[in-house]
Design a protein around this motif. Structure first.
Motif, PDB file in Angstrom:
ATOM      1  N   ASN A   9      60.926  10.002 -29.516  1.00  0.00           N
ATOM      2  CA  ASN A   9      61.577  10.903 -28.566  1.00  0.00           C
ATOM      3  C   ASN A   9      62.660  11.735 -29.239  1.00  0.00           C
ATOM      4  O   ASN A   9      62.782  12.937 -28.983  1.00  0.00           O
ATOM      5  CB  ASN A   9      62.177  10.117 -27.392  1.00  0.00           C
ATOM      6  N   PHE A  10      63.453  11.085 -30.110  1.00  0.00           N
ATOM      7  CA  PHE A  10      64.516  11.811 -30.797  1.00  0.00           C
ATOM      8  C   PHE A  10      63.938  12.868 -31.730  1.00  0.00           C
ATOM      9  O   PHE A  10      64.442  14.002 -31.788  1.00  0.00           O
ATOM     10  CB  PHE A  10      65.417  10.837 -31.563  1.00  0.00           C
ATOM     11  N   SER A  11      62.865  12.541 -32.421  1.00  0.00           N
ATOM     12  CA  SER A  11      62.207  13.522 -33.299  1.00  0.00           C
ATOM     13  C   SER A  11      61.669  14.701 -32.495  1.00  0.00           C
ATOM     14  O   SER A  11      61.789  15.859 -32.904  1.00  0.00           O
ATOM     15  CB  SER A  11      61.072  12.868 -34.084  1.00  0.00           C
ATOM     16  N   LEU A  12      61.093  14.418 -31.336  1.00  0.00           N
ATOM     17  CA  LEU A  12      60.588  15.474 -30.453  1.00  0.00           C
ATOM     18  C   LEU A  12      61.737  16.343 -29.942  1.00  0.00           C
ATOM     19  O   LEU A  12      61.626  17.570 -29.885  1.00  0.00           O
ATOM     20  CB  LEU A  12      59.813  14.862 -29.287  1.00  0.00           C
ATOM     21  N   PHE A  13      62.846  15.729 -29.584  1.00  0.00           N
ATOM     22  CA  PHE A  13      64.049  16.435 -29.144  1.00  0.00           C
ATOM     23  C   PHE A  13      64.515  17.418 -30.229  1.00  0.00           C
ATOM     24  O   PHE A  13      64.757  18.598 -29.956  1.00  0.00           O
ATOM     25  CB  PHE A  13      65.138  15.395 -28.832  1.00  0.00           C
ATOM     26  N   LEU A  14      64.622  16.930 -31.465  1.00  0.00           N
ATOM     27  CA  LEU A  14      65.044  17.780 -32.576  1.00  0.00           C
ATOM     28  C   LEU A  14      64.030  18.892 -32.839  1.00  0.00           C
ATOM     29  O   LEU A  14      64.406  20.039 -33.113  1.00  0.00           O
ATOM     30  CB  LEU A  14      65.253  16.943 -33.839  1.00  0.00           C
ATOM     31  N   LYS A  15      62.754  18.565 -32.741  1.00  0.00           N
ATOM     32  CA  LYS A  15      61.700  19.555 -32.959  1.00  0.00           C
ATOM     33  C   LYS A  15      61.799  20.682 -31.936  1.00  0.00           C
ATOM     34  O   LYS A  15      61.690  21.860 -32.286  1.00  0.00           O
ATOM     35  CB  LYS A  15      60.320  18.888 -32.879  1.00  0.00           C
ATOM     36  N   LYS A  16      62.016  20.327 -30.676  1.00  0.00           N
ATOM     37  CA  LYS A  16      62.123  21.347 -29.629  1.00  0.00           C
ATOM     38  C   LYS A  16      63.326  22.250 -29.871  1.00  0.00           C
ATOM     39  O   LYS A  16      63.242  23.464 -29.686  1.00  0.00           O
ATOM     40  CB  LYS A  16      62.180  20.701 -28.249  1.00  0.00           C
ATOM     41  N   LEU A  17      64.446  21.678 -30.282  1.00  0.00           N
ATOM     42  CA  LEU A  17      65.618  22.493 -30.591  1.00  0.00           C
ATOM     43  C   LEU A  17      65.346  23.408 -31.778  1.00  0.00           C
ATOM     44  O   LEU A  17      65.707  24.586 -31.756  1.00  0.00           O
ATOM     45  CB  LEU A  17      66.836  21.608 -30.868  1.00  0.00           C
ATOM     46  N   THR A  18      64.687  22.877 -32.792  1.00  0.00           N
ATOM     47  CA  THR A  18      64.346  23.678 -33.971  1.00  0.00           C
ATOM     48  C   THR A  18      63.425  24.828 -33.593  1.00  0.00           C
ATOM     49  O   THR A  18      63.590  25.959 -34.077  1.00  0.00           O
ATOM     50  CB  THR A  18      63.698  22.790 -35.056  1.00  0.00           C
ATOM     51  N   GLU A  19      62.460  24.571 -32.708  1.00  0.00           N
ATOM     52  CA  GLU A  19      61.555  25.623 -32.245  1.00  0.00           C
ATOM     53  C   GLU A  19      62.302  26.732 -31.503  1.00  0.00           C
ATOM     54  O   GLU A  19      61.831  27.867 -31.430  1.00  0.00           O
ATOM     55  CB  GLU A  19      60.470  25.037 -31.335  1.00  0.00           C
ATOM     56  N   LEU A  20      63.468  26.406 -30.968  1.00  0.00           N
ATOM     57  CA  LEU A  20      64.296  27.399 -30.281  1.00  0.00           C
ATOM     58  C   LEU A  20      65.196  28.151 -31.256  1.00  0.00           C
ATOM     59  O   LEU A  20      66.008  28.975 -30.838  1.00  0.00           O
ATOM     60  CB  LEU A  20      65.156  26.717 -29.211  1.00  0.00           C
ATOM     61  N   GLY A  21      65.067  27.844 -32.536  1.00  0.00           N
ATOM     62  CA  GLY A  21      65.859  28.530 -33.545  1.00  0.00           C
ATOM     63  C   GLY A  21      67.205  27.887 -33.808  1.00  0.00           C
ATOM     64  O   GLY A  21      68.084  28.502 -34.413  1.00  0.00           O
ATOM     65  N   ILE A  22      67.374  26.649 -33.372  1.00  0.00           N
ATOM     66  CA  ILE A  22      68.645  25.948 -33.540  1.00  0.00           C
ATOM     67  C   ILE A  22      68.566  25.043 -34.762  1.00  0.00           C
ATOM     68  O   ILE A  22      67.646  24.228 -34.877  1.00  0.00           O
ATOM     69  CB  ILE A  22      68.973  25.130 -32.273  1.00  0.00           C
ATOM     70  N   ASP A  23      69.534  25.184 -35.657  1.00  0.00           N
ATOM     71  CA  ASP A  23      69.629  24.298 -36.812  1.00  0.00           C
ATOM     72  C   ASP A  23      70.223  22.980 -36.323  1.00  0.00           C
ATOM     73  O   ASP A  23      71.361  22.933 -35.856  1.00  0.00           O
ATOM     74  CB  ASP A  23      70.517  24.918 -37.886  1.00  0.00           C
ATOM     75  N   THR A  24      69.454  21.923 -36.416  1.00  0.00           N
ATOM     76  CA  THR A  24      69.873  20.625 -35.865  1.00  0.00           C
ATOM     77  C   THR A  24      70.497  19.698 -36.906  1.00  0.00           C
ATOM     78  O   THR A  24      70.826  18.556 -36.585  1.00  0.00           O
ATOM     79  CB  THR A  24      68.673  19.906 -35.223  1.00  0.00           C
ATOM     80  N   THR A  25      70.686  20.181 -38.113  1.00  0.00           N
ATOM     81  CA  THR A  25      71.183  19.327 -39.195  1.00  0.00           C
ATOM     82  C   THR A  25      72.521  18.687 -38.840  1.00  0.00           C
ATOM     83  O   THR A  25      72.686  17.466 -38.964  1.00  0.00           O
ATOM     84  CB  THR A  25      71.311  20.126 -40.508  1.00  0.00           C
ATOM     85  N   GLN A  26      73.488  19.491 -38.420  1.00  0.00           N
ATOM     86  CA  GLN A  26      74.815  18.962 -38.101  1.00  0.00           C
ATOM     87  C   GLN A  26      74.766  18.011 -36.907  1.00  0.00           C
ATOM     88  O   GLN A  26      75.428  16.974 -36.910  1.00  0.00           O
ATOM     89  CB  GLN A  26      75.782  20.099 -37.798  1.00  0.00           C
ATOM     90  N   LEU A  27      73.988  18.360 -35.906  1.00  0.00           N
ATOM     91  CA  LEU A  27      73.841  17.507 -34.721  1.00  0.00           C
ATOM     92  C   LEU A  27      73.243  16.168 -35.116  1.00  0.00           C
ATOM     93  O   LEU A  27      73.736  15.109 -34.712  1.00  0.00           O
ATOM     94  CB  LEU A  27      72.969  18.203 -33.671  1.00  0.00           C
ATOM     95  N   GLN A  28      72.202  16.208 -35.907  1.00  0.00           N
ATOM     96  CA  GLN A  28      71.526  14.983 -36.337  1.00  0.00           C
ATOM     97  C   GLN A  28      72.460  14.127 -37.187  1.00  0.00           C
ATOM     98  O   GLN A  28      72.544  12.914 -36.989  1.00  0.00           O
ATOM     99  CB  GLN A  28      70.260  15.328 -37.109  1.00  0.00           C
ATOM    100  N   ASP A  29      73.168  14.752 -38.133  1.00  0.00           N
ATOM    101  CA  ASP A  29      74.079  14.004 -38.998  1.00  0.00           C
ATOM    102  C   ASP A  29      75.277  13.438 -38.236  1.00  0.00           C
ATOM    103  O   ASP A  29      75.721  12.327 -38.497  1.00  0.00           O
ATOM    104  CB  ASP A  29      74.582  14.886 -40.147  1.00  0.00           C
ATOM    105  N   GLY A  30      75.787  14.204 -37.280  1.00  0.00           N
ATOM    106  CA  GLY A  30      76.995  13.800 -36.582  1.00  0.00           C
ATOM    107  C   GLY A  30      76.790  12.901 -35.381  1.00  0.00           C
ATOM    108  O   GLY A  30      77.666  12.119 -35.027  1.00  0.00           O
ATOM    109  N   LEU A  31      75.633  13.016 -34.736  1.00  0.00           N
ATOM    110  CA  LEU A  31      75.448  12.316 -33.463  1.00  0.00           C
ATOM    111  C   LEU A  31      74.078  11.650 -33.345  1.00  0.00           C
ATOM    112  O   LEU A  31      73.775  11.053 -32.317  1.00  0.00           O
ATOM    113  CB  LEU A  31      75.629  13.343 -32.336  1.00  0.00           C
ATOM    114  N   GLY A  32      73.278  11.746 -34.401  1.00  0.00           N
ATOM    115  CA  GLY A  32      71.883  11.319 -34.344  1.00  0.00           C
ATOM    116  C   GLY A  32      71.622   9.936 -33.785  1.00  0.00           C
ATOM    117  O   GLY A  32      70.911   9.778 -32.794  1.00  0.00           O
ATOM    118  N   GLU A  33      72.175   8.918 -34.384  1.00  0.00           N
ATOM    119  CA  GLU A  33      71.920   7.542 -33.932  1.00  0.00           C
ATOM    120  C   GLU A  33      72.436   7.320 -32.524  1.00  0.00           C
ATOM    121  O   GLU A  33      71.786   6.644 -31.716  1.00  0.00           O
ATOM    122  CB  GLU A  33      72.531   6.522 -34.893  1.00  0.00           C
ATOM    123  N   GLN A  34      73.586   7.879 -32.224  1.00  0.00           N
ATOM    124  CA  GLN A  34      74.147   7.715 -30.884  1.00  0.00           C
ATOM    125  C   GLN A  34      73.264   8.401 -29.842  1.00  0.00           C
ATOM    126  O   GLN A  34      73.028   7.851 -28.772  1.00  0.00           O
ATOM    127  CB  GLN A  34      75.572   8.271 -30.829  1.00  0.00           C
TER     128      GLN A  34
END
Length: 191
Positions: A9-34
């Motif tokens: 689910n988390f991978s799908l969430f990040l994929k959908k954001l990426t498809e919208l043109g959003i760089d998810t690197t900072q979000l994933q690094d800062g809040l990913g596990e939570q």
């Protein structure tokens, strides 16, 4: 929820954001596990409560409701679907840091409050907190998106929000309400 399903689910969430043109690197690094492990709701009698339910609920219930609502409007009135999905995916992310397992056994056992507010977080509403977190992770919003990110923070009796919100904000609020309504109906059906 299994670790594999939470990760999926988390991978799908990040994929959908990426498809919208959003760089998810900072979000994933800062809040990913939570984010991956966060709950959507407090109460243990809710199907929306438990590890991993935040992302699952946003992906599988709330956002689809919003897209379906948007599609009910005449084409010339519809909001941009990418914008709608962006807001739906992000407007609740603060729950990842705001809600923590409840250590008060009496509240857990007698009231069903499996989670509580984290006292180490600012006392601002979830939508505003989500907006700030997303911006801290490099995600930007225009005024209409910011309004929609924070619409659930406003009371239903707020006349300005009720009569003067954008269609985007209105759809996000309705989709959120429908998410909880579906949960309530599911609980009634299972009794």
């Amino acid at each position: 929820m299994t670790e594999e399903l939470k990760q999926h689910n988390f991978s799908l969430f990040l994929k959908k954001l990426t498809e919208l043109g959003i760089d998810t690197t900072q979000l994933q690094d800062g809040l990913g596990e939570q984010l991956k492990n966060a709950t959507f709701a407090f109460n243990s009698d809710s199907m929306l409560c438990g590890d991993g339910t935040l992302i699952s609920t946003i992906l599988k219930i709330l956002t689809p409701f919003a897209v379906k609502l948007n599609n009910l409007y005449p084409e010339e009135m519809r909001v941009n679907q990418s914008t709608l999905v962006k807001v739906c995916l992000l407007h609740q992310i603060a729950k990842a840091v705001r809600l923590v397992p409840n250590d008060n056994l009496w509240e857990v056992e007698k009231r069903g409050l499996a989670y509580k507010y984290n006292p180490n977080q600012p006392s601002i509403k979830t939508g505003l907190h989500s907006l700030v977190l997303a911006q801290n992770f490099g995600i930007t919003f225009n005024e209409e998106e910011a309004e929609a990110m924070t619409v659930n923070d406003r009371l239903v009796t707020d006349e300005q929000a009720k009569w003067h919100s954008s269609l985007l904000a209105s759809i996000v609020r309705q989709a959120s309400e429908m998410t909880y309504m579906q949960d309530n109906n599911t609980k009634k059906d299972n009794k």
